[in-house]
Design an enzyme around this catalytic site. Structure first.
Site, short mmCIF file in Angstrom:
data_model
loop_
_atom_site.label_atom_id
_atom_site.label_comp_id
_atom_site.label_asym_id
_atom_site.label_seq_id
_atom_site.Cartn_x
_atom_site.Cartn_y
_atom_site.Cartn_z
N ILE A 76 21.42 39.56 40.12
CA ILE A 76 22.30 38.93 41.11
C ILE A 76 23.61 39.71 41.29
O ILE A 76 24.45 39.33 42.10
CB ILE A 76 22.62 37.47 40.75
CG1 ILE A 76 23.23 37.38 39.35
CG2 ILE A 76 21.38 36.61 40.86
CD1 ILE A 76 23.68 35.98 38.97
N ASP A 196 39.63 46.08 38.67
CA ASP A 196 38.57 46.17 39.68
C ASP A 196 38.50 44.89 40.51
O ASP A 196 37.43 44.32 40.70
CB ASP A 196 37.22 46.46 39.02
CG ASP A 196 36.19 47.02 40.00
OD1 ASP A 196 36.61 47.48 41.08
OD2 ASP A 196 34.99 46.99 39.69
#
Length: 354
Positions: A76, A196
């Site tokens: 996923i 990030d």
């Protein structure tokens, strides 16, 4: 069946012998003890006290079964730290399992200590770390499963997904993500630089509430670096301009990346679209160009126009553009961003309540 332990701040408690702990009482610098059994058998599944009540017992074999032996069909997510799998347990509850890739640079005991420290990082806008284990030489982190996936999926991948994100929902997502980031920057000790921030790391639950994911994983790679790191990571389009020169990740670098996410919410566009003309290829460059020409109204996602929220969107655009200032020292601190976003659309009476 392999042993399953709940880690307590001062003692080791087998699951079932403890009541649910008030998460606010967990100190961010607590150092949970490690059960001696884990030293001897690193394949033991360890769940933390914040683990969902639906997960009573869990073994390696059940994890393998829940992911269909880490089947590609259950992937996923994919990021710089490894693949993420959907795990559906026998009782129907779900977990997200991140299979860390590469050399973590940590001995087993150090790895456990770092993961357990991250488990104390609890906030309603952070994806909750539920536990960890090792399997076939791989290290696995177990997280709460977010039913609606990522913001990136809804804005850019799902057919008609963006049309289902009206402005109040998008504003709520920006507000929630800013609160999660503020917790990392201001409350955690040591402070966590995410490094990030991007729309694929903003996960959404069934109520479209934002949860920041993948925070603190840099500590598993560079455990002796705390608030800054000299190893450049990030995703093209979100990386602050100064990183290319200094290669030092900072709190204000996170603010820049968050500003890009807010621009995505406002425009419905990706940070970089390589097939567009040069001046509109990079989202930040295009937005700044449009504002300089007084064309702010052309910046917003057409799906949001004509719904009566133009004034709120202009306010949020101002905040986002401050976040993506080329000069990192002119960017706001995350707490300022939280306060500004919280007051978007608020009446003077609402603001006076705070």
């Amino acid at each position: 069946m392999l042993a399953l332990w709940i880690l307590s701040k001062r003692r080791i408690i087998p699951r079932g012998d403890t009541d649910k702990m008030d998460l606010d009482s967990i100190s961010s610098n607590s150092n949970p003890m490690v059960p001696p059994e884990v030293d001897k058998d690193t394949s033991v599944v360890v769940l933390f006290q914040n683990s969902t009540n639906e997960i009573k017992d869990l073994t390696i074999s059940e994890i393998v079964k829940a992911t269909d032996n880490f089947s590609q069909a259950n992937i996923i997510g994919c990021g710089g730290f490894g693949l993420v799998y959907k795990a559906t347990l026998a009782n129907g509850s779900k977990l997200a399992l991140k299979k860390l890739s590469g050399d973590m640079g940590l001995m087993e005991r150090e790895f456990r200590a770092e993961v357990e420290a991250l488990s104390t990082t609890q906030h309603k806008n952070l994806v909750s770390l539920q536990g960890y284990c090792t399997h076939d030489g791989s290290r696995l982190l177990m997280y709460s499963y977010m039913e609606n996936g990522s913001l990136d999926y809804w804005l850019h991948e799902k057919a008609d997904g963006a049309s289902q994100l009206d402005w109040p929902t998008r504003l709520k997502i920006a507000q929630g993500a800013s609160c999660g980031l503020a917790y990392m920057h201001l409350i955690c000790e040591p402070h966590i630089v995410h490094r990030d921030i991007k729309s694929s790391n903003i996960l959404l639950n069934d109520k479209f509430e934002a949860h920041v994911a993948d925070f603190g994983l840099s500590r598993l790679i560079n455990p002796y670096q705390t608030h800054v790191t000299t190893e450049l990571v990030g995703t093209l389009g979100y990386i602050p301009p100064e990183y290319g020169q200094s290669w030092v990740a900072t709190l204000r670098g996170d603010v820049y990346s968050f500003g890009v996410v807010v621009l995505e919410l406002l425009t419905g566009r990706r940070p970089i679209e390589v097939f567009k003309p040069k001046m509109s290829r990079e989202l930040v460059v295009w937005v700044n160009h449009m504002r300089s020409e007084g064309k702010q109204d052309q910046i917003f996602d057409p799906l949001l126009k004509g719904k009566g929220f133009e004034e709120e969107m202009l306010q949020v655009l101002d905040v986002a553009c401050m976040c993506v200032n080329q000069n990192p020292f002119k960017r706001p601190a995350i707490q300022e961003v939280v306060d500004w976003l919280k007051n978007v659309g608020a009446t003077p009476q609402d603001q006076n309540k705070d």
